[in-house]
Design a protein around this motif. Structure first.
Motif, PDB file in Angstrom:
ATOM      1  N   UNK A 119       0.865  -1.711  -0.015  1.00 32.51           N
ATOM      2  CA  UNK A 119       0.231  -0.241   0.041  1.00 32.51           C
ATOM      3  C   UNK A 119       0.850   1.866   0.243  1.00 32.51           C
ATOM      4  N   UNK A 120       2.065   1.340   0.165  1.00 33.09           N
ATOM      5  CA  UNK A 120       2.604   2.110   0.511  1.00 33.09           C
ATOM      6  C   UNK A 120       3.008   2.962  -1.512  1.00 33.09           C
ATOM      7  N   UNK A 121       2.286   4.295  -1.151  1.00 31.35           N
ATOM      8  CA  UNK A 121       2.321   4.990  -2.465  1.00 31.35           C
ATOM      9  C   UNK A 121       1.653   6.353  -1.951  1.00 31.35           C
ATOM     10  N   UNK A 122       1.702   7.117  -3.159  1.00 32.64           N
ATOM     11  CA  UNK A 122       0.979   8.706  -2.894  1.00 32.64           C
ATOM     12  C   UNK A 122      -0.227   8.433  -2.592  1.00 32.64           C
ATOM     13  N   UNK A 123      -1.434   8.941  -1.773  1.00 31.23           N
ATOM     14  CA  UNK A 123      -3.432   9.126  -2.008  1.00 31.23           C
ATOM     15  C   UNK A 123      -3.243  10.092  -2.087  1.00 31.23           C
ATOM     16  N   UNK A 124      -4.925  10.650  -3.577  1.00 33.47           N
ATOM     17  CA  UNK A 124      -4.997  11.851  -3.619  1.00 33.47           C
ATOM     18  C   UNK A 124      -6.602  11.899  -3.555  1.00 33.47           C
ATOM     19  N   UNK A 125      -6.941  12.501  -2.732  1.00 32.61           N
ATOM     20  CA  UNK A 125      -8.509  13.338  -3.193  1.00 32.61           C
ATOM     21  C   UNK A 125      -8.697  14.412  -3.397  1.00 32.61           C
ATOM     22  N   UNK A 126      -9.911  13.703  -4.378  1.00 33.24           N
ATOM     23  CA  UNK A 126     -10.646  14.645  -5.267  1.00 33.24           C
ATOM     24  C   UNK A 126     -12.151  14.975  -5.122  1.00 33.24           C
ATOM     25  N   UNK A 127     -12.116  16.561  -5.838  1.00 35.47           N
ATOM     26  CA  UNK A 127     -13.732  16.952  -5.409  1.00 35.47           C
ATOM     27  C   UNK A 127     -13.777  17.238  -6.991  1.00 35.47           C
ATOM     28  N   UNK A 128     -15.290  16.933  -7.065  1.00 35.74           N
ATOM     29  CA  UNK A 128     -16.146  17.638  -8.661  1.00 35.74           C
ATOM     30  C   UNK A 128     -16.872  18.539  -7.805  1.00 35.74           C
ATOM     31  N   UNK A 129     -17.318  19.374  -7.962  1.00 32.02           N
ATOM     32  CA  UNK A 129     -18.548  20.082  -8.047  1.00 32.02           C
ATOM     33  C   UNK A 129     -19.325  20.887  -8.768  1.00 32.02           C
ATOM     34  N   UNK A 130     -20.528  21.190  -8.698  1.00 29.64           N
ATOM     35  CA  UNK A 130     -22.293  20.731  -9.628  1.00 29.64           C
ATOM     36  C   UNK A 130     -21.457  22.198 -10.531  1.00 29.64           C
ATOM     37  N   UNK A 131     -21.411  23.119 -10.094  1.00 29.38           N
ATOM     38  CA  UNK A 131     -21.380  24.273 -10.934  1.00 29.38           C
ATOM     39  C   UNK A 131     -19.385  24.618 -11.394  1.00 29.38           C
ATOM     40  N   UNK A 132     -19.805  25.490 -12.440  1.00 31.93           N
ATOM     41  CA  UNK A 132     -18.267  26.356 -12.724  1.00 31.93           C
ATOM     42  C   UNK A 132     -17.774  25.354 -13.815  1.00 31.93           C
ATOM     43  N   UNK A 133     -16.836  24.859 -13.890  1.00 33.61           N
ATOM     44  CA  UNK A 133     -15.746  24.766 -14.988  1.00 33.61           C
ATOM     45  C   UNK A 133     -16.399  22.490 -14.519  1.00 33.61           C
ATOM     46  N   UNK A 134     -16.292  22.423 -13.413  1.00 35.25           N
ATOM     47  CA  UNK A 134     -16.871  20.481 -12.959  1.00 35.25           C
ATOM     48  C   UNK A 134     -15.199  19.891 -13.398  1.00 35.25           C
ATOM     49  N   UNK A 135     -14.010  19.539 -13.495  1.00 32.59           N
ATOM     50  CA  UNK A 135     -12.507  19.354 -13.697  1.00 32.59           C
ATOM     51  C   UNK A 135     -12.875  18.819 -12.317  1.00 32.59           C
ATOM     52  N   UNK A 136     -11.577  17.980 -11.585  1.00 33.27           N
ATOM     53  CA  UNK A 136     -11.274  17.476 -10.174  1.00 33.27           C
ATOM     54  C   UNK A 136     -10.571  18.743  -9.748  1.00 33.27           C
ATOM     55  N   UNK A 137     -10.821  18.262  -8.639  1.00 38.55           N
ATOM     56  CA  UNK A 137     -10.133  19.977  -7.936  1.00 38.55           C
ATOM     57  C   UNK A 137      -8.883  18.749  -6.671  1.00 38.55           C
ATOM     58  N   UNK A 138      -7.880  18.624  -6.679  1.00 39.57           N
ATOM     59  CA  UNK A 138      -7.315  17.780  -6.030  1.00 39.57           C
ATOM     60  C   UNK A 138      -6.828  18.064  -4.888  1.00 39.57           C
ATOM     61  N   UNK A 139      -6.159  17.470  -3.523  1.00 40.78           N
ATOM     62  CA  UNK A 139      -6.364  17.408  -2.708  1.00 40.78           C
ATOM     63  C   UNK A 139      -4.508  18.458  -3.007  1.00 40.78           C
ATOM     64  N   UNK A 140      -3.344  17.506  -1.354  1.00 41.18           N
ATOM     65  CA  UNK A 140      -1.555  18.212  -2.095  1.00 41.18           C
ATOM     66  C   UNK A 140      -1.046  16.867  -1.586  1.00 41.18           C
ATOM     67  N   UNK A 141      -1.814  15.919  -1.518  1.00 44.37           N
ATOM     68  CA  UNK A 141      -1.654  14.181  -1.498  1.00 44.37           C
ATOM     69  C   UNK A 141      -1.041  13.943  -0.263  1.00 44.37           C
ATOM     70  N   UNK A 142      -0.923  12.332  -0.147  1.00 47.88           N
ATOM     71  CA  UNK A 142      -0.652  12.125   1.755  1.00 47.88           C
ATOM     72  C   UNK A 142       0.652  11.046   1.157  1.00 47.88           C
ATOM     73  N   UNK A 143       1.417  10.896   1.571  1.00 41.17           N
ATOM     74  CA  UNK A 143       2.391   9.851   1.029  1.00 41.17           C
ATOM     75  C   UNK A 143       2.564   9.012   2.342  1.00 41.17           C
ATOM     76  N   UNK A 144       2.089   7.787   1.944  1.00 43.17           N
ATOM     77  CA  UNK A 144       1.619   6.635   2.765  1.00 43.17           C
ATOM     78  C   UNK A 144       3.114   5.844   2.511  1.00 43.17           C
ATOM     79  N   UNK A 145       3.956   5.616   3.468  1.00 37.13           N
ATOM     80  CA  UNK A 145       5.048   4.526   3.848  1.00 37.13           C
ATOM     81  C   UNK A 145       4.862   3.381   4.865  1.00 37.13           C
ATOM     82  N   UNK A 146       4.188   2.485   4.160  1.00 38.16           N
ATOM     83  CA  UNK A 146       4.015   0.492   4.619  1.00 38.16           C
ATOM     84  C   UNK A 146       5.441   0.250   5.685  1.00 38.16           C
ATOM     85  N   UNK A 147       5.812  -0.001   6.810  1.00 33.01           N
ATOM     86  CA  UNK A 147       7.643  -0.589   6.709  1.00 33.01           C
ATOM     87  C   UNK A 147       6.528  -2.008   7.229  1.00 33.01           C
TER      88      UNK A 147
END
Lengths: 115, 114
Positions: free
Chosen positions: B85-113
């Motif tokens: 599961x070690x990876x970068x995880x991104x949350x994203x939102x799409x809203x019902x107005x405007x340009x409707x492209x995905x807006x991403x969060x800055x990401x969370x780097x997960x490191x599993x030892x």
């Protein structure tokens, strides 16, 4: 079969050069996108095309010009490359992309390094 | 304009530990919510999505997320992480107005030892 494919995967070029990145999707989607991922992994929309029509054009330098010859292709041409253009560029596609309740599929990315 | 915040920038866990990654968005209308994962050197893959209905959504690889509208949150969870599961995880939102492209969060780097 790769759903969204980009070429090249890696691109190293000198400042001032002009380069293109190609993207093709075989999902039958009507909307395609270019996203830029910077060195801090932040992803930001650059452009979006719906049925070959430009629908999103974020504040990017006009050295960047997208071209969509048909629904399945969206290419990104960059003129006069600068050091700050170094990033990973992701192409994506979705069906009815301008609407809600659709998901985007991403290509494998093109890592552009300007030296 | 809408925004997405991921508060955990880098998370280190041991295998079998439980995972919860935070995601908050700022938009009061209808949203679509997504979690994407990026394994090292690879493209973004969709883990799960929320469009409507049951606020608890299950995705691939044992991940789930809960949409809490009152908190504008869509946290990602997994009861027992694996080294893979070690990876970068991104949350994203799409809203019902405007340009409707995905807006991403800055990401969370997960490191599993291991």
């Amino acid at each position: 079969d790769t759903a969204v494919s980009q070429t090249p995967k890696y691109l190293v070029t000198q400042m001032g050069n002009d380069k293109s990145i190609k993207c093709e999707q075989n999902l039958g989607h009507d909307t395609m996108y270019w996203y830029k991922q910077d060195s801090k992994k932040f992803l930001k929309i650059m452009f979006s095309y719906n049925n070959k029509e430009l629908i999103i054009n974020e504040t990017v330098p006009n050295r960047f010009s997208p071209k969509s010859p048909d629904k399945a292709h969206l290419n990104l041409h960059i003129n006069s490359l600068e050091l700050g253009d170094s990033a990973v560029y992701f192409c994506a596609s979705s069906q009815r992309g301008a609407g809600m309740n659709t998901e985007a599929f991403f290509g494998q990315g093109t890592r552009l390094t300007v030296v | 304009a809408q925004s997405v915040s991921q508060h955990n920038h880098h998370v280190i866990l041991s295998e079998a530990a439980s995972l919860e990654l935070g995601c908050n968005y700022s938009y009061g209308g209808t949203v679509n919510l997504f979690w994407y994962v990026q394994y090292p050197g690879q493209h973004l893959q969709l883990l799960l999505k929320y469009f409507s209905g049951d606020p608890l959504v299950k995705g691939i690889k044992g991940f789930e997320a809960e949409f809490i509208k009152s908190k504008f949150s869509f946290n990602l969870r997994k009861p027992s992480v694996q080294w893979s599961d070690t990876a970068e995880y991104f949350c994203a939102v799409k809203v019902d107005t405007g340009r409707r492209a995905l807006t991403f969060g800055s990401g969370t780097r997960l490191q599993v030892q291991p």
